[in-house]
Design a protein around this motif. Structure first.
Motif, PDB file in Angstrom:
ATOM      1  N   GLY A  18       0.787  -1.225   0.000  1.00 60.67           N
ATOM      2  CA  GLY A  18       0.000   0.000   0.000  1.00 60.67           C
ATOM      3  C   GLY A  18       0.813   1.267   0.000  1.00 60.67           C
ATOM      4  O   GLY A  18       0.256   2.368   0.012  1.00 60.67           O
ATOM      5  N   GLY A  19       2.150   1.160  -0.016  1.00 62.22           N
ATOM      6  CA  GLY A  19       2.998   2.345  -0.023  1.00 62.22           C
ATOM      7  C   GLY A  19       3.267   2.855  -1.426  1.00 62.22           C
ATOM      8  O   GLY A  19       2.794   2.294  -2.415  1.00 62.22           O
ATOM      9  N   ARG A  20       4.057   3.919  -1.506  1.00 66.31           N
ATOM     10  CA  ARG A  20       4.428   4.477  -2.802  1.00 66.31           C
ATOM     11  C   ARG A  20       5.709   3.830  -3.292  1.00 66.31           C
ATOM     12  O   ARG A  20       6.588   3.489  -2.488  1.00 66.31           O
ATOM     13  N   PRO A  21       5.847   3.642  -4.601  1.00 62.83           N
ATOM     14  CA  PRO A  21       7.061   3.008  -5.125  1.00 62.83           C
ATOM     15  C   PRO A  21       8.285   3.886  -4.907  1.00 62.83           C
ATOM     16  O   PRO A  21       8.187   5.111  -4.886  1.00 62.83           O
ATOM     17  N   ASN A  22       9.431   3.246  -4.748  1.00 66.33           N
ATOM     18  CA  ASN A  22      10.695   3.959  -4.596  1.00 66.33           C
ATOM     19  C   ASN A  22      11.344   4.071  -5.968  1.00 66.33           C
ATOM     20  O   ASN A  22      11.777   3.072  -6.543  1.00 66.33           O
ATOM     21  N   ARG A  23      11.432   5.283  -6.504  1.00 69.14           N
ATOM     22  CA  ARG A  23      11.960   5.485  -7.853  1.00 69.14           C
ATOM     23  C   ARG A  23      13.368   6.070  -7.838  1.00 69.14           C
ATOM     24  O   ARG A  23      13.804   6.669  -8.813  1.00 69.14           O
ATOM     25  N   THR A  24      14.074   5.921  -6.740  1.00 65.96           N
ATOM     26  CA  THR A  24      15.449   6.399  -6.669  1.00 65.96           C
ATOM     27  C   THR A  24      16.410   5.304  -7.114  1.00 65.96           C
ATOM     28  O   THR A  24      16.153   4.114  -6.939  1.00 65.96           O
ATOM     29  N   THR A  25      17.520   5.725  -7.720  1.00 68.61           N
ATOM     30  CA  THR A  25      18.593   4.816  -8.104  1.00 68.61           C
ATOM     31  C   THR A  25      19.840   5.212  -7.305  1.00 68.61           C
ATOM     32  O   THR A  25      19.789   6.116  -6.475  1.00 68.61           O
ATOM     33  N   ALA A  26      20.933   4.547  -7.576  1.00 70.11           N
ATOM     34  CA  ALA A  26      22.154   4.851  -6.833  1.00 70.11           C
ATOM     35  C   ALA A  26      22.649   6.269  -7.101  1.00 70.11           C
ATOM     36  O   ALA A  26      23.247   6.903  -6.227  1.00 70.11           O
ATOM     37  N   CYS A  27      22.381   6.790  -8.299  1.00 70.06           N
ATOM     38  CA  CYS A  27      22.926   8.102  -8.679  1.00 70.06           C
ATOM     39  C   CYS A  27      21.867   9.158  -8.957  1.00 70.06           C
ATOM     40  O   CYS A  27      22.216  10.294  -9.313  1.00 70.06           O
ATOM     41  N   GLY A  28      20.596   8.828  -8.844  1.00 69.15           N
ATOM     42  CA  GLY A  28      19.570   9.815  -9.160  1.00 69.15           C
ATOM     43  C   GLY A  28      18.179   9.301  -8.860  1.00 69.15           C
ATOM     44  O   GLY A  28      17.983   8.417  -8.027  1.00 69.15           O
ATOM     45  N   TYR A  29      17.205   9.827  -9.602  1.00 68.53           N
ATOM     46  CA  TYR A  29      15.819   9.438  -9.357  1.00 68.53           C
ATOM     47  C   TYR A  29      14.967   9.757 -10.584  1.00 68.53           C
ATOM     48  O   TYR A  29      15.296  10.641 -11.389  1.00 68.53           O
ATOM     49  N   TRP A  30      13.865   9.026 -10.719  1.00 69.14           N
ATOM     50  CA  TRP A  30      12.882   9.260 -11.771  1.00 69.14           C
ATOM     51  C   TRP A  30      11.752  10.098 -11.190  1.00 69.14           C
ATOM     52  O   TRP A  30      11.248   9.816 -10.105  1.00 69.14           O
ATOM     53  N   LYS A  31      11.345  11.118 -11.929  1.00 70.78           N
ATOM     54  CA  LYS A  31      10.286  12.010 -11.462  1.00 70.78           C
ATOM     55  C   LYS A  31       9.183  12.105 -12.512  1.00 70.78           C
ATOM     56  O   LYS A  31       9.452  12.302 -13.699  1.00 70.78           O
ATOM     57  N   ALA A  32       7.941  11.968 -12.063  1.00 73.40           N
ATOM     58  CA  ALA A  32       6.804  12.064 -12.983  1.00 73.40           C
ATOM     59  C   ALA A  32       6.710  13.472 -13.549  1.00 73.40           C
ATOM     60  O   ALA A  32       6.990  14.455 -12.858  1.00 73.40           O
ATOM     61  N   THR A  33       6.311  13.563 -14.808  1.00 79.05           N
ATOM     62  CA  THR A  33       6.173  14.861 -15.449  1.00 79.05           C
ATOM     63  C   THR A  33       4.902  14.884 -16.288  1.00 79.05           C
ATOM     64  O   THR A  33       4.471  13.851 -16.809  1.00 79.05           O
ATOM     65  N   GLY A  34       4.294  16.050 -16.412  1.00 78.85           N
ATOM     66  CA  GLY A  34       3.075  16.160 -17.203  1.00 78.85           C
ATOM     67  C   GLY A  34       1.916  15.442 -16.560  1.00 78.85           C
ATOM     68  O   GLY A  34       1.957  15.029 -15.409  1.00 78.85           O
ATOM     69  N   SER A  35       0.859  15.298 -17.324  1.00 75.96           N
ATOM     70  CA  SER A  35      -0.353  14.630 -16.843  1.00 75.96           C
ATOM     71  C   SER A  35      -0.425  13.220 -17.403  1.00 75.96           C
ATOM     72  O   SER A  35      -0.337  13.034 -18.609  1.00 75.96           O
ATOM     73  N   PRO A  36      -0.580  12.209 -16.563  1.00 72.79           N
ATOM     74  CA  PRO A  36      -0.746  10.845 -17.068  1.00 72.79           C
ATOM     75  C   PRO A  36      -1.958  10.757 -17.989  1.00 72.79           C
ATOM     76  O   PRO A  36      -2.888  11.552 -17.882  1.00 72.79           O
ATOM     77  N   GLY A  37      -1.919   9.813 -18.891  1.00 69.65           N
ATOM     78  CA  GLY A  37      -3.005   9.714 -19.872  1.00 69.65           C
ATOM     79  C   GLY A  37      -3.460   8.290 -20.079  1.00 69.65           C
ATOM     80  O   GLY A  37      -2.933   7.339 -19.506  1.00 69.65           O
ATOM     81  N   TYR A  38      -4.468   8.153 -20.908  1.00 74.38           N
ATOM     82  CA  TYR A  38      -5.035   6.851 -21.234  1.00 74.38           C
ATOM     83  C   TYR A  38      -4.312   6.235 -22.428  1.00 74.38           C
ATOM     84  O   TYR A  38      -3.758   6.930 -23.270  1.00 74.38           O
ATOM     85  N   VAL A  39      -4.366   4.933 -22.515  1.00 72.92           N
ATOM     86  CA  VAL A  39      -3.950   4.210 -23.712  1.00 72.92           C
ATOM     87  C   VAL A  39      -5.212   3.628 -24.323  1.00 72.92           C
ATOM     88  O   VAL A  39      -6.011   3.001 -23.623  1.00 72.92           O
ATOM     89  N   TYR A  40      -5.391   3.839 -25.620  1.00 72.63           N
ATOM     90  CA  TYR A  40      -6.631   3.451 -26.297  1.00 72.63           C
ATOM     91  C   TYR A  40      -6.413   2.300 -27.265  1.00 72.63           C
ATOM     92  O   TYR A  40      -5.346   2.156 -27.862  1.00 72.63           O
ATOM     93  N   SER A  41      -7.443   1.505 -27.427  1.00 71.45           N
ATOM     94  CA  SER A  41      -7.441   0.471 -28.453  1.00 71.45           C
ATOM     95  C   SER A  41      -7.890   1.092 -29.768  1.00 71.45           C
ATOM     96  O   SER A  41      -8.361   2.234 -29.809  1.00 71.45           O
ATOM     97  N   SER A  42      -7.770   0.336 -30.852  1.00 71.38           N
ATOM     98  CA  SER A  42      -8.150   0.855 -32.166  1.00 71.38           C
ATOM     99  C   SER A  42      -9.649   1.107 -32.279  1.00 71.38           C
ATOM    100  O   SER A  42     -10.091   1.829 -33.168  1.00 71.38           O
ATOM    101  N   ASP A  43     -10.450   0.514 -31.364  1.00 75.29           N
ATOM    102  CA  ASP A  43     -11.892   0.782 -31.372  1.00 75.29           C
ATOM    103  C   ASP A  43     -12.278   1.776 -30.268  1.00 75.29           C
ATOM    104  O   ASP A  43     -13.413   1.813 -29.811  1.00 75.29           O
TER     105      ASP A  43
END
Length: 231
Positions: free
Chosen positions: A78-103
């Motif tokens: 139930g916690g938040r993922p750890n996105r840090t690495t040994a030398c840095g970190y990943w940070k979310a940017t922009g607004s998350p979006g949907y992925v759509y099928s062809s229909d």
């Protein structure tokens, strides 16, 4: 393994990544999937190390690489993922979006992240980016199917910003004006026991607030390229 023909590239659409590869992985998949998209703990490595760890079918690619990343133990609790690495970190940017099928059905969610070198919040932005995909599964056991966000694995597309226009087929052009998907609700009972509406893009929400809203807990390389030299 047999040699690839000249010009061969693994360049799937987002629909193919979610509807075929990620769903097959979530359903148990088969061993041949790892030849294209291997399993790794994506945050256990620096971005420059990832091209050499890509699947044998696309290890020679110089632009993008794909990985299945299992849910972290802390996220499963139930916690938040750890996105840090040994030398840095990943940070979310922009607004998350949907992925759509062809229909024009919503089949997944996508979060874009940028890699920063150093310690948060004063790290230095690099050219490494990642799209993290989660699949949405519909339950047909009731008269009103409830979409459920799958957490067991995410599919990560890692790439280097080149400055050229890039499109990953986020949505079919013919359906670009449709707005029916805005009413979708995702069941996240597997991690928190509640369901929430998908938040809309809000330019007034800062990165930290956005990261909280969109936390997933809620919701051989080319020898001519020196990946370690990419900032």
């Amino acid at each position: 393994m047999e040699n690839q023909p000249p010009g061969f590239r693994f360049y799937p659409t987002e629909e193919e990544l979610v509807a075929f590869y990620l769903h097959n992985k979530l359903q148990g998949g088969s061993d041949h999937l790892s030849r294209v998209i291997p399993d790794i703990g994506i945050y256990d490595f620096e971005p420059s190390q990832l091209p050499k760890l890509a699947g044998e079918r696309c290890r020679a690619d110089t632009e993008q690489w794909f990985f299945f990343s299992p849910r972290q133990e802390r996220e499963a609790r139930g916690g938040r993922p750890n996105r840090t690495t040994a030398c840095g970190y990943w940070k979310a940017t922009g607004s998350p979006g949907y992925v759509y099928s062809s229909d024009n059905k919503v089949i997944g969610l996508k979060k874009t992240m940028v890699y920063y070198r150093g310690k948060a919040p004063s790290g230095r932005k690099t050219k490494w980016k990642m799209n993290e995909y989660r699949a949405i599964e519909f339950s047909h056991q009731s008269s009103v199917p409830t979409p459920k966000l799958r957490h067991e694995f995410s599919l990560c597309r890692v790439y280097v910003v080149s400055g050229s226009f890039r499109a990953f087929d986020r949505r079919p052009l013919a359906c670009s004006t449709c707005g029916q998907d805005q009413d979708i609700r995702v069941d996240e009972s597997s991690s928190r026991g509640t369901s929430h509406p998908l938040p809309d893009a809000n330019p007034n929400v800062n990165n930290e607030e956005e990261e909280s809203l969109w936390d997933w807990g809620h919701f051989t390389c080319d020898a001519s390229v020196n990946y370690d030299s990419i900032p």
